[in-house]
Design an enzyme around this catalytic site. Structure first.
Site, PDB file in Angstrom:
ATOM      1  N   LYS A 152       0.845  -1.196   0.000  1.00 31.16           N
ATOM      2  CA  LYS A 152       0.000   0.000   0.000  1.00 31.16           C
ATOM      3  C   LYS A 152       0.879   1.244   0.000  1.00 31.16           C
ATOM      4  O   LYS A 152       1.937   1.283   0.630  1.00 31.16           O
ATOM      5  CB  LYS A 152      -0.924  -0.017   1.221  1.00 31.16           C
ATOM      6  CG  LYS A 152      -1.958   1.091   1.241  1.00 31.16           C
ATOM      7  CD  LYS A 152      -2.891   0.953   2.438  1.00 31.16           C
ATOM      8  CE  LYS A 152      -3.921   2.057   2.507  1.00 31.16           C
ATOM      9  NZ  LYS A 152      -4.844   1.910   3.663  1.00 31.16           N
ATOM     10  N   SER A 210     -10.226  -0.419   6.839  1.00 31.70           N
ATOM     11  CA  SER A 210      -9.603  -0.210   5.533  1.00 31.70           C
ATOM     12  C   SER A 210      -8.946  -1.436   4.924  1.00 31.70           C
ATOM     13  O   SER A 210      -8.511  -1.395   3.776  1.00 31.70           O
ATOM     14  CB  SER A 210      -8.573   0.926   5.617  1.00 31.70           C
ATOM     15  OG  SER A 210      -9.225   2.161   5.765  1.00 31.70           O
ATOM     16  N   SER A 231      -9.720   1.941   2.728  1.00 37.32           N
ATOM     17  CA  SER A 231      -8.828   2.715   1.876  1.00 37.32           C
ATOM     18  C   SER A 231      -7.778   1.863   1.154  1.00 37.32           C
ATOM     19  O   SER A 231      -7.052   2.372   0.295  1.00 37.32           O
ATOM     20  CB  SER A 231      -8.107   3.768   2.735  1.00 37.32           C
ATOM     21  OG  SER A 231      -7.278   3.137   3.724  1.00 37.32           O
TER      22      SER A 231
END
Length: 398
Positions: A62, A175, A151
């Site tokens: 990420k 997330s 996210s």
């Protein structure tokens, strides 16, 4: 090449690893699903075709986790040119285990969002139905666009497409769990402190957790074991002594491989009437299967659950307001030069930079958090949210 609907992206990956299809064009085709019209936009760095062809585990990271080999932008204009000189602890541990890092994945800006639409790089599109891409790529590109969740949506989409075996994400309030559910993969958010946050760009320090999104539970477990290590650089990381003590207790309670006598609580508040029947049916099937294996299920009540979301928004926004204060164009982040002659104060210069380079959602949360920390609102908002947090924790400890 024709593949079945069931586990199509995972079959693609297995065939690639087994060199059933070893041509460069096949790998290029797999990579191209992420770009162009209808592409998923999961990666924010170029995907190395050679790394996809290598044997062994492949991982994506990420974009709010620092990597020395790739930029770390947090999907924000503010950090669009930031190249870390170091690896986060979790990345270092993966490299030590010879895991190939294939690239950085898209996310909501600074991890703030639940649909992966608040990104400097554009939204992430759910790859479903990925099986269609093998027989009708143009039809797949014209499919109805759905959210990949956030996210960590880019990490979830990358795994669902078969571009990696697992991906690292961060979870502050869902997330990892949300995008994993949206994209039909395994998402695992470890308990706070089990995985080091050193090298992770902070959103809310007391809530942030690094976790795993994977194509199956076995890979998720293997990846977690690689990154779940004590790190003295992170003061919130659980020590080796506590880890060994917890493992001893768990192994004793597990009673070998038998599930007989294990008690599991089912919170009543987690099953509202609005819950889709498909979810409750699947859950009931799991409960019945475990019950036949000897597990005892007990209904429990967690009455403070209804306050959790409100407490989360106040606490996380307050911590974000503090953490993101450093991105002012002078200490860290992009700098916006004012039009000459500039006669304002330094705060005006900060405001100019932050207005230009921070997205709308990030600004909203900073404003909310800043207000919650003011003298006029501190008692009614921030302290009240902390009291609610304790009530929620007490529900589990009863």
């Amino acid at each position: 090449m024709r593949i079945s609907r069931r586990g199509s992206s995972f079959i693609l990956r297995r065939e690639l690893l087994n060199r059933t299809y070893s041509s460069r064009s096949f790998v290029e085709g797999l990579k191209d699903l992420d770009s162009g019209p209808g592409g998923c936009n999961a990666f924010v760095t170029p995907i190395d075709v050679q790394s996809l062809s290598n044997r062994g585990l492949k991982a994506a990271i990420k974009d709010n986790i620092c990597t020395s080999d790739f930029p770390t932008t947090c999907s924000s204009s503010m950090l669009q040119r930031f190249q870390p000189p170091y690896d986060a602890t979790v990345v270092r541990l993966l490299k030590k285990a010879n895991v190939t890092i294939v690239g950085k994945t898209n996310c909501d800006e600074f991890g703030m969002g639940s649909a992966n639409v608040h990104s400097f790089h554009g939204p992430v599109v759910n790859p479903h139905p990925i099986h269609q891409a093998s027989t009708d790529i143009e039809g797949w590109r014209r499919r109805e666009k759905r959210s990949a969740g956030g996210s960590s949506g880019g990490s979830a989409a990358a795994v669902a497409m078969g571009l990696c075996d697992f991906a690292l994400g961060t979870d502050t309030g869902g997330s990892i769990r949300l995008p994993a559910a949206y994209c039909g993969i395994v998402g695992f958010k470890p308990s706070y402190g089990l995985v080091s946050r050193w090298g992770v760009v902070s959103f809310a320090d007391s809530l942030d957790c690094v976790g795993v999104l994977a194509r199956d539970s076995e890979i998720a477990l293997n990846a977690f074991e690689l990154i779940s290590k004590y790190d003295p650089a992170d003061p919130t990381c659980v020590t080796e002594e506590i880890r060994k003590s917890a493992a001893t207790v768990m192994n004793s309670a597990a009673n070998g491989v038998s599930l007989s006598g294990i008690r599991i609580g089912i919170p009543e508040e987690y099953f509202p009437t609005e819950l889709n029947p498909q979810i409750t049916t699947a859950f009931s099937t799991i409960v019945e299967t475990l019950s036949r294996a000897g597990v005892v299920f007990t209904p429990v009540s967690l009455p403070s659950t209804k306050y959790a979301l409100s407490a989360y928004y106040v606490i996380s926004s307050a911590e974000a307001s503090s953490n993101l204060a450093r991105f002012d164009g002078v200490e860290y982040g992009e700098h916006t030069k004012p039009d000459p002659p500039f006669k304002g104060a330094i705060s005006d210069l900060y405001a100019l930079t932050r207005t230009k380079h921070l997205g709308a959602e990030v600004k909203r949360r900073i404003l909310l958090g800043t207000y919650a920390l003011t003298a006029a609102a501190f008692d009614n908002y921030f302290l009240q949210a902390q009291r609610l947090r304790k009530l929620i924790r007490d529900d589990f400890e009863r």
